[in-house]
Design an enzyme around this catalytic site. Structure first.
Site, PDB file in Angstrom:
ATOM      1  N   ASN A  63     159.350  -0.119  70.598  1.00 43.90           N
ATOM      2  CA  ASN A  63     160.259  -0.008  69.455  1.00 43.90           C
ATOM      3  C   ASN A  63     159.482  -0.146  68.146  1.00 43.90           C
ATOM      4  O   ASN A  63     158.542  -0.942  68.039  1.00 43.90           O
ATOM      5  CB  ASN A  63     161.434  -0.994  69.540  1.00 43.90           C
ATOM      6  CG  ASN A  63     161.043  -2.435  69.746  1.00 43.90           C
ATOM      7  OD1 ASN A  63     160.054  -2.739  70.397  1.00 43.90           O
ATOM      8  ND2 ASN A  63     161.827  -3.334  69.189  1.00 43.90           N
ATOM      9  N   CYS A 118     163.965   3.134  69.069  1.00 41.15           N
ATOM     10  CA  CYS A 118     163.830   2.329  70.289  1.00 41.15           C
ATOM     11  C   CYS A 118     162.626   2.790  71.122  1.00 41.15           C
ATOM     12  O   CYS A 118     162.184   3.945  71.032  1.00 41.15           O
ATOM     13  CB  CYS A 118     165.077   2.453  71.161  1.00 41.15           C
ATOM     14  SG  CYS A 118     166.573   1.789  70.430  1.00 41.15           S
ATOM     15  N   GLU A 133     162.545   3.496  74.253  1.00 46.74           N
ATOM     16  CA  GLU A 133     162.878   4.573  75.195  1.00 46.74           C
ATOM     17  C   GLU A 133     162.754   5.939  74.538  1.00 46.74           C
ATOM     18  O   GLU A 133     162.224   6.888  75.138  1.00 46.74           O
ATOM     19  CB  GLU A 133     164.315   4.399  75.700  1.00 46.74           C
ATOM     20  CG  GLU A 133     164.536   3.157  76.543  1.00 46.74           C
ATOM     21  CD  GLU A 133     164.927   1.936  75.725  1.00 46.74           C
ATOM     22  OE1 GLU A 133     164.513   1.829  74.547  1.00 46.74           O
ATOM     23  OE2 GLU A 133     165.648   1.089  76.261  1.00 46.74           O
TER      24      GLU A 133
HETATM   25  N1  THU Z   1     165.617  -1.807  71.400  1.00 49.78           N
HETATM   26  C1  THU Z   1     164.846  -0.976  72.163  1.00 49.78           C
HETATM   27  O1  THU Z   1     163.757  -0.567  71.740  1.00 49.78           O
HETATM   28  N2  THU Z   1     165.308  -0.624  73.373  1.00 49.78           N
HETATM   29  C2  THU Z   1     166.422  -1.132  73.971  1.00 49.78           C
HETATM   30  O2  THU Z   1     166.710  -0.824  75.117  1.00 49.78           O
HETATM   31  C3  THU Z   1     167.270  -2.059  73.226  1.00 49.78           C
HETATM   32  C4  THU Z   1     166.936  -2.230  71.782  1.00 49.78           C
HETATM   33  C5  THU Z   1     165.068  -2.296  70.123  1.00 49.78           C
HETATM   34  C6  THU Z   1     165.662  -1.751  68.892  1.00 49.78           C
HETATM   35  C7  THU Z   1     165.361  -2.862  67.901  1.00 49.78           C
HETATM   36  O3  THU Z   1     164.043  -2.705  67.406  1.00 49.78           O
HETATM   37  C8  THU Z   1     165.391  -4.123  68.736  1.00 49.78           C
HETATM   38  O4  THU Z   1     165.243  -3.693  70.071  1.00 49.78           O
HETATM   39  C9  THU Z   1     166.652  -4.934  68.581  1.00 49.78           C
HETATM   40  O5  THU Z   1     167.775  -4.173  68.809  1.00 49.78           O
END
Ligand code: THU
Length: 141
Positions: free
Chosen positions: A50, A61, A63
């Site tokens: 992220n 994110c 993913e």
């Molecule tokens: N986040 C992800 O990268 N993947 C997930 O599956 C859930 C959320 C990140 C986005 C943000 O930077 C942090 O986690 C908090 O939401």
């Protein structure tokens, strides 16, 4: 939840890749670091973490980061095999709704490995997003 040692070697390697890339996350606002590793059918692994932004809304994110890497490297629809997501939270993270929709564009029912230091939960994309938006007019893939 199953133990890491119960995974087949390929899945374990994918979880390890997600764990390793998580350390590169840029998460100064939430403090929540996530790593993702996506395997394409030809065996290649693409990773993402992220990357947060001061605007918050421009945050990407882990993913979606991994998916962009895969597509830019030539992976096409139907060529994705498995996705691992690693966090250190007590409960492994599931992909957010936006990531589910972006993933389903390329794989209708991708196997997901949701992992933390304790173990791995195995679910499928279709279980988390059984009824995705399919475009306008609605189309079948
Ligand atoms: N986040 C992800 O990268 N993947 C997930 O599956 C859930 C959320 C990140 C986005 C943000 O930077 C942090 O986690 C908090 O939401």
């Amino acid at each position: 939840m199953i133990r890491h040692s119960a995974l087949d070697p390929g899945a374990r390697e994918l979880v390890q890749a997600a764990r390793a890339v998580r350390r590169r996350a840029h998460a100064p606002y939430s403090g929540f670091k996530v790593g993702a590793a996506l395997r394409s059918r030809d065996g290649r692994i693409f990773t993402g973490c992220n990357v947060e932004n001061a605007s918050l809304g421009a945050t990407v994110c882990a993913e979606r980061g991994a998916l962009m890497q895969a597509v830019a490297a030539g992976a096409r629809r139907g060529q994705l095999q498995q996705l691992a997501i690693f966090t250190t939270d007590s409960q492994p993270a599931r992909p957010c709704g936006m990531c589910l929709q972006v993933l389903v564009e390329f794989a209708r029912d991708l196997p997901l490995l949701l992992a933390n230091g304790r173990g791995v939960e195995c679910v499928r994309l279709k279980e988390l997003l059984p009824w995705p938006f399919e475009g306008f007019p609605p189309r079948r893939r």
